[in-house]
Design an enzyme around this catalytic site. Structure first.
Site, PDB file in Angstrom:
ATOM      1  N   SER A 285      -0.697 -24.946 -65.844  1.00 25.78           N
ATOM      2  CA  SER A 285      -0.473 -25.223 -67.200  1.00 25.78           C
ATOM      3  C   SER A 285      -0.824 -26.665 -67.628  1.00 25.78           C
ATOM      4  O   SER A 285      -0.605 -27.773 -66.826  1.00 25.78           O
ATOM      5  CB  SER A 285       1.113 -24.904 -67.758  1.00 25.78           C
ATOM      6  OG  SER A 285       0.990 -25.832 -69.111  1.00 25.78           O
ATOM      7  N   LYS A 291       4.752 -25.226 -64.276  1.00 27.32           N
ATOM      8  CA  LYS A 291       4.219 -23.694 -64.261  1.00 27.32           C
ATOM      9  C   LYS A 291       3.231 -23.569 -63.177  1.00 27.32           C
ATOM     10  O   LYS A 291       2.450 -24.212 -62.796  1.00 27.32           O
ATOM     11  CB  LYS A 291       3.402 -23.419 -65.651  1.00 27.32           C
ATOM     12  CG  LYS A 291       4.459 -23.801 -66.688  1.00 27.32           C
ATOM     13  CD  LYS A 291       5.254 -22.404 -67.055  1.00 27.32           C
ATOM     14  CE  LYS A 291       4.281 -21.694 -68.108  1.00 27.32           C
ATOM     15  NZ  LYS A 291       5.181 -20.399 -68.231  1.00 27.32           N
TER      16      LYS A 291
END
Ligand code: ARG
Length: 477
Positions: A285, A291
């Site tokens: 991300s 992420k």
């Protein structure tokens, strides 16, 4: 149309026309920038047609030789990227024919004897699609093998089986994967079936009514490896049902991939933690450093909508067309091409994501799905997945099933209030629900006992799962 007229299409289509097409209409009606990918099918079909024309003494042997020489040169020009595709020449067929005539003169002008672009394009699309179906069938087999490989290593791994996404009963992870093998094997059957109907020859239908030349259509079909000829010229040039069927089969296959993608996405989330896929199939991300997003399965789920959309497009394209050929049919190509591209790419990526890639040194596959057996088992231990087993146990002790169901509901309630699993309730407590319960109940309340008990054909018991794996292996051999 003479050579000169073909070359000068930027002026007027033929002597019949008093003015040339406007630039906008030319762009609107041209298909060359997408149908040029049919070039090899177009040349292959033309060569088979020309051989037959010569064998039937419709053109001279020297014409055939010229056509073959010219086509060989065109082929190498296209392969080398030096062939000049012209919008003025509208489509792949006219581009190749014009270049042929430029190269070999009159023989090139004779190629179109007994043929129309209507039966030519229908033949090209069928030839092209047939070969693509073969590639797709290979990929479907590869994906099934990859799934069976992972299944074989996970027969004894237990995860919760869900209904309504609520924990239902324990199942073997291998059993779960083999459900997808069943789906993909049906997809492969559908592809094989579509192939049979695709692999028939329209050529010889000419524009719509057949032709006055003594063509040998069966011979052309044989040369092209087709299973027969279209038996009605009007149907042969006009229907695209094979393309629609293919797109329907492709849509179903994408739907299966989409369901699997949805499961991978869930299983990879922190709340499940059941599997990992290799980092190269995920992305980070731009804002949240922690992420790893499952972009590939998400995109596959998304692209399913695109393929289903193509099915809707193609089927709608066909519905209002009177016999025989209509220009509407030119619109079959982009959705069909995109369906093939999307399905092939998706299958390729899934083969690698599930099964991994061969290590160049050892040849062994690496980097496929990583399974977290402990997380799966822990999840199966929550949610009273063996409640049905307790009910079945009571039935074997003589209780009617409905009564057993009710008794177990009370047991589950008690376990919930003690915040423990059914298997953690002391024997005396269990006996409070039904006096016939004995020590052996704990065997059936265990995940493994539950699995082993479902030992009927198609069930999740390891013995059944192993038998299914053997059946699939024999199928692939
Ligand atoms: N480009 C056309 C197609 O894709 C080829 C057939 C054209 N036939 C015609 N009668 N205009 O359908």
């Amino acid at each position: 149309m003479s050579t000169n007229q073909l070359d000068k299409k930027s002026e007027a289509w033929s002597a019949l026309f008093s003015e040339p097409m406007s630039e906008l209409v030319k762009r609107y009606t041209a298909s060359v920038f997408f149908d040029k990918r049919l070039w090899l099918a177009d040349i292959t079909g033309s060569l088979a047609h020309a051989e037959m024309l010569a064998a039937q003494h419709i053109i001279a042997a020297s014409d055939l030789a010229d056509i073959q020489r010219g086509m060989a040169q065109i082929r190498s020009e296209i392969e080398a990227g030096t062939f000049e595709w012209k919008l003025d020449l509208e489509d792949v067929h006219l581009n190749i024919e014009a270049r042929l005539t430029q190269l070999v003169g009159d023989a090139g002008k004779r190629l179109h004897t007994g043929r129309s672009r209507n039966d030519q394009v229908a033949t090209d699309v069928r030839l092209w699609l047939r070969d693509e179906i073969d590639l797709i069938s290979d990929l479907l087999k590869e994906l099934q093998v990859a799934l069976v490989d992972v299944a074989e290593q996970n027969v004894e791994v237990i995860l919760p089986g869900f209904t309504h996404l609520q924990v239902a009963q324990p199942v073997s992870f291998a059993h779960h994967l083999l459900a997808y093998v069943e789906m993909f094997s049906r997809d492969a059957e559908r592809m094989a079936d579509v192939r049979r109907r695709t692999n028939r020859l329209p050529l010889g239908s000419a524009a719509l009514a057949g032709t006055t030349y003594p063509l040998d259509r069966e011979r052309v079909a044989k040369t092209l490896g087709m299973e027969g000829v279209c038996q009605n010229s009007l149907d042969g040039v006009s229907d695209r049902d094979f393309a629609i069927e293919f797109t329907a089969a492709a849509s179903l296959c994408m739907v299966h991939i989409s369901r699997f993608s949805e499961e991978l996405i869930l299983w990879m989330s922190q709340n499940f933690g059941f599997v990992k896929i290799a980092d190269r199939f995920t992305t980070g991300s731009s804002i949240m450093p922690q992420k790893k997003n499952p972009d590939v399965p998400e995109l596959a789920r998304g692209k399913t909508g695109r393929v289903v959309g193509h099915l809707m497009g193609l089927i709608t394209l066909m519905k209002g067309q009177p016999l025989a050929y209509n220009k509407d049919n030119q619109e079959d190509k982009e959705p069909l091409f995109d369906t093939v591209d999307t399905l092939k790419d998706t299958l390729r990526i899934f083969c690698e994501m599930v099964g991994g890639q061969p290590n160049p040194a050892t040849g062994a596959k690496e980097g496929g799905i990583t399974v977290n057996a402990a997380a799966m088992e822990a999840a199966a231990n929550k949610g009273y997945a063996t409640a049905t087993d307790l009910a079945d146990y009571l039935v074997k002790k003589g209780l009617p099933f409905r009564d057993a169901h009710e008794t177990v509901a009370h047991a589950v309630k008690a376990a919930t209030s003690h915040n423990c699993d059914l298997s953690e309730l002391p024997l005396t407590v269990l006996q409070g629900f039904n006096a016939s319960i004995e020590k052996d109940v704990y065997e059936c309340l265990s995940l493994r006992g539950s699995l082993n008990a479902r030992n009927t054909l198609g069930g999740t018991a390891p013995a059944q799962v192993k038998a299914q794996i053997a059946r699939h292996r024999a199928r692939f051999a």
